[in-house]
Design a protein around this motif. Structure first.
Motif, PDB file in Angstrom:
ATOM      1  N   GLY A 189       0.811  -1.210   0.000  1.00 52.91           N
ATOM      2  CA  GLY A 189       0.000   0.000   0.000  1.00 52.91           C
ATOM      3  C   GLY A 189       0.845   1.260   0.000  1.00 52.91           C
ATOM      4  O   GLY A 189       1.946   1.301   0.554  1.00 52.91           O
ATOM      5  N   CYS A 190       0.317   2.300  -0.639  1.00 51.63           N
ATOM      6  CA  CYS A 190       0.993   3.597  -0.663  1.00 51.63           C
ATOM      7  C   CYS A 190       0.907   4.226   0.724  1.00 51.63           C
ATOM      8  O   CYS A 190      -0.165   4.288   1.322  1.00 51.63           O
ATOM      9  N   SER A 191       2.015   4.743   1.214  1.00 51.82           N
ATOM     10  CA  SER A 191       2.059   5.323   2.553  1.00 51.82           C
ATOM     11  C   SER A 191       1.383   6.683   2.625  1.00 51.82           C
ATOM     12  O   SER A 191       1.143   7.193   3.719  1.00 51.82           O
ATOM     13  N   VAL A 192       1.064   7.288   1.469  1.00 49.40           N
ATOM     14  CA  VAL A 192       0.429   8.602   1.461  1.00 49.40           C
ATOM     15  C   VAL A 192      -1.075   8.491   1.207  1.00 49.40           C
ATOM     16  O   VAL A 192      -1.884   8.951   2.013  1.00 49.40           O
ATOM     17  N   CYS A 193      -1.470   7.867   0.100  1.00 51.74           N
ATOM     18  CA  CYS A 193      -2.898   7.782  -0.233  1.00 51.74           C
ATOM     19  C   CYS A 193      -3.519   6.458   0.198  1.00 51.74           C
ATOM     20  O   CYS A 193      -4.730   6.276   0.112  1.00 51.74           O
ATOM     21  N   SER A 250      -3.611   3.643  -1.179  1.00 49.21           N
ATOM     22  CA  SER A 250      -4.157   2.789  -2.231  1.00 49.21           C
ATOM     23  C   SER A 250      -3.252   1.585  -2.440  1.00 49.21           C
ATOM     24  O   SER A 250      -2.042   1.638  -2.206  1.00 49.21           O
ATOM     25  N   ILE A 251      -3.834   0.481  -2.864  1.00 46.13           N
ATOM     26  CA  ILE A 251      -3.065  -0.718  -3.177  1.00 46.13           C
ATOM     27  C   ILE A 251      -2.786  -0.699  -4.672  1.00 46.13           C
ATOM     28  O   ILE A 251      -3.577  -1.154  -5.485  1.00 46.13           O
ATOM     29  N   SER A 252      -1.656  -0.104  -5.032  1.00 51.38           N
ATOM     30  CA  SER A 252      -1.422   0.113  -6.464  1.00 51.38           C
ATOM     31  C   SER A 252       0.020  -0.157  -6.854  1.00 51.38           C
ATOM     32  O   SER A 252       0.507   0.401  -7.829  1.00 51.38           O
ATOM     33  N   GLY A 253       0.716  -0.971  -6.112  1.00 49.04           N
ATOM     34  CA  GLY A 253       2.103  -1.257  -6.468  1.00 49.04           C
ATOM     35  C   GLY A 253       3.001  -0.073  -6.196  1.00 49.04           C
ATOM     36  O   GLY A 253       3.383   0.654  -7.100  1.00 49.04           O
ATOM     37  N   ALA A 254       3.305   0.182  -4.923  1.00 48.22           N
ATOM     38  CA  ALA A 254       4.097   1.344  -4.535  1.00 48.22           C
ATOM     39  C   ALA A 254       5.583   1.061  -4.740  1.00 48.22           C
ATOM     40  O   ALA A 254       6.246   0.511  -3.867  1.00 48.22           O
ATOM     41  N   ASN A 255       6.096   1.435  -5.893  1.00 49.46           N
ATOM     42  CA  ASN A 255       7.487   1.132  -6.257  1.00 49.46           C
ATOM     43  C   ASN A 255       8.401   2.352  -6.195  1.00 49.46           C
ATOM     44  O   ASN A 255       9.402   2.416  -6.909  1.00 49.46           O
ATOM     45  N   TYR A 256       8.062   3.316  -5.344  1.00 49.49           N
ATOM     46  CA  TYR A 256       8.851   4.547  -5.262  1.00 49.49           C
ATOM     47  C   TYR A 256       9.164   4.857  -3.803  1.00 49.49           C
ATOM     48  O   TYR A 256       8.381   4.541  -2.903  1.00 49.49           O
ATOM     49  N   LEU A 308      11.813  -0.544   0.139  1.00 51.46           N
ATOM     50  CA  LEU A 308      10.375  -0.343  -0.055  1.00 51.46           C
ATOM     51  C   LEU A 308       9.553  -0.780   1.143  1.00 51.46           C
ATOM     52  O   LEU A 308       8.340  -0.563   1.172  1.00 51.46           O
ATOM     53  N   LYS A 309      10.178  -1.371   2.127  1.00 53.28           N
ATOM     54  CA  LYS A 309       9.476  -1.741   3.347  1.00 53.28           C
ATOM     55  C   LYS A 309       9.354  -0.552   4.302  1.00 53.28           C
ATOM     56  O   LYS A 309       8.646  -0.620   5.291  1.00 53.28           O
ATOM     57  N   VAL A 310      10.076   0.539   4.002  1.00 50.93           N
ATOM     58  CA  VAL A 310      10.145   1.659   4.939  1.00 50.93           C
ATOM     59  C   VAL A 310       8.988   2.633   4.737  1.00 50.93           C
ATOM     60  O   VAL A 310       8.177   2.857   5.628  1.00 50.93           O
ATOM     61  N   PHE A 311       8.900   3.253   3.564  1.00 51.62           N
ATOM     62  CA  PHE A 311       7.850   4.240   3.296  1.00 51.62           C
ATOM     63  C   PHE A 311       7.555   4.229   1.799  1.00 51.62           C
ATOM     64  O   PHE A 311       7.900   5.163   1.073  1.00 51.62           O
ATOM     65  N   PRO A 312       6.929   3.174   1.299  1.00 55.56           N
ATOM     66  CA  PRO A 312       6.664   3.081  -0.138  1.00 55.56           C
ATOM     67  C   PRO A 312       5.601   4.074  -0.590  1.00 55.56           C
ATOM     68  O   PRO A 312       4.658   4.375   0.149  1.00 55.56           O
TER      69      PRO A 312
END
Length: 502
Positions: free
Chosen positions: A229-233, A235-241, A267-271
């Motif tokens: 999941g995205c740490s900001v929004c 959403s479950i959208s493949g947070a690769n950043y 990516l385990k920290v704050f994706p």
């Protein structure tokens, strides 16, 4: 972290403005990454300090080819900055000083130089190719060569361009001469009418920029599932950043601290998802261009990030997206705050502000302080306290009976400069007083209680020695008596601010 939500809102606001203006063009996917190469001038700045652009019009066989075949240079002209919108420059700061490529065919020459020719080609007319300190060597190795290696230029084009550039070295040095101004070198081509085509309108540069952006920001982490999941929004959208690709002060340079001993697990920290990454990046770029407080320290700024509760269109009260200019909230926004708050209330919106104290150190950014969730009424409170105390100390009159009261923006500079004036000669002493000044500013903006007695004790200990310092007493720099008055104004500001907290 609320400041991320604020940055995302600012990015989304500008994206919506872009869509309203018909911004769905060939650069729509890149606009969130674009920056101005140089700072925008403050409204009312003197023309004699405004930057200039040296436009290098390259001779190519086809300006719209996917790989530019460069034959030389048509001409070189001097122009104002910025003149054109951000997309035309197609610029993004390099990812560091240790890379041999650039996102854009742009080089920052810096301030004018009376020894410009020597600086360009090397001392005593040495061959710039063997002189690593010459500007031409840096332009070739840090900018031009990378475009050929990346396929943006055809083989041999980089050498042809540099050979032709060397022939125009004297002409460039004459243009690059005013010490009051900063200068840019911008490489472009010509259209059928021989008008200059900026990098943002050249397909080869667009393609190169896309390729570099993609390779720099996305993490291919095979250890993470795409349901992260995205740490900001959220959403479950493949947070690769990750945010280290966005903020230079957010790094994984100490792998034993945050992501563990293995950077593969970053990516385990704050994706962050692609959508949020793009919007936060756009917001950060716009904030850097527009929302900053200058406190009088070289390479140091306080960035002010608004966050709105309600419609993000309310951001138009702070930002004019149709104008490429800085908006300084403290001198401009406080004066109209009452009407502003009434207008926001009618629109069912409200604001808080976040502050980032950031120092630029070459290619690095150092985050010194972060203050979040401060209501705009804090500005109004500080403004009233400062004006009342300033007038009382300087004239014994109320603030309706004295002209030219420094506004809150200038007050922050006065506070910082006065505290720094108490420092000794050593770098350690100056650094300690700078930290004291930052603590005071952060406490005032953050509505925190400050121990004024510690500051007074430091002042009492240093003042006897400073009265023997000719520089401190120099009337050209305000004089010791004037600085003591400013110091009293700061003490009273802190005392009164502390009482308001209680």
């Amino acid at each position: 972290m609320g400041f991320l939500d604020g940055l995302r809102q600012v990015g989304e606001f500008f994206e919506q403005q872009q869509d309203k203006q018909g911004g769905n063009d060939e650069l729509a996917d890149l606009v969130n990454f674009l920056q101005y190469p140089l700072e925008l001038q403050k409204p009312g700045s003197k023309e004699e300090f405004s930057p200039k652009v040296i436009r290098i019009k390259m001779k190519v066989t086809d300006s719209y080819a996917q790989s530019l075949d460069i034959q030389g240079i048509i001409d070189i002209t001097l122009a104002d900055y910025p003149v054109v919108e951000k997309k035309k420059y197609l610029y993004k700061n390099p990812i560091g000083t240790n890379v041999n490529w650039s996102f854009s065919p742009i080089y920052k020459l810096g301030k004018g130089n009376e020894k410009g020719l020597e600086d360009l080609i090397g001392s005593n007319n040495n061959d710039w190719r063997t002189n690593k300190k010459s500007r031409f060597y840096k332009i070739y190795s840090k900018v031009i060569k990378g475009f050929e290696e990346g396929g943006c230029f055809t083989p041999g084009s980089a050498d042809k361009l540099m050979d032709s550039l060397s022939e125009h070295a004297d002409e460039i040095s004459r243009m690059w001469s005013d010490k009051k101004r900063s200068y840019l070198l911008v490489f472009g081509t010509a259209d059928k009418e021989n008008s200059f085509i900026f990098p943002g309108d050249i397909p080869a540069f667009q393609s190169y920029f896309r390729k570099k952006i993609k390779s720099c920001i996305e993490i291919k982490d095979t250890t993470s599932c795409h349901e992260t999941g995205c740490s900001v929004c959220h959403s479950i959208s493949g947070a690769n950043y990750t945010l280290n690709k966005l903020f230079k002060f957010s790094t994984f340079d100490k792998p034993g601290f945050l992501p563990g001993a293995n950077l593969d697990y970053s990516l385990k920290v704050f994706p962050v998802c692609e959508r949020c990454f793009n919007l936060i990046n756009r917001g950060w770029v716009e904030i850097k261009d527009r929302f900053l407080l200058d406190i009088g320290i070289t390479r140091f700024s306080i960035f002010i990030i608004p966050e709105v509760f309600g419609s993000i269109q309310s951001l138009k009260y702070f930002i004019n997206p149709e104008k490429d200019e800085r908006f300084e909230y403290l001198p401009n926004g406080v004066s109209r705050e009452i009407g502003l708050l009434e207008g926001l209330a009618k629109r069912n919106s409200s604001f808080v502000f976040h502050f980032l104290f950031v120092e630029n150190n070459q290619a690095q950014e150092i985050l010194h302080r972060m203050i979040e969730d401060i209501p705009p009424t804090q500005f109004k409170k500080l403004d009233q306290i400062w004006k009342n105390n300033y007038c009382w100390l300087h004239s014994g009159r109320n603030n309706n009976q004295i002209d030219n009261i420094p506004n809150l923006d200038k007050a922050m500079k006065i506070i910082m400069a006065t505290i720094l004036s108490l420092s000794g000669k050593s770098d350690e002493d100056k650094l300690a007083m700078r930290e004291e000044g930052l603590t005071v500013l952060a406490g005032l903006l953050g509505n925190e209680w400050l121990n004024v007695n510690l500051l007074k004790q430091a002042a009492v200990e240093r003042i006897p020695g400073l009265f023997g310092n000719k520089e401190w007493l120099d009337e050209k720099n305000g004089g010791g008596g004037w600085k003591l008055q400013q110091l009293n104004a700061i003490f009273e500001l802190i005392y009164t601010s502390n009482e308001r907290i209680r």
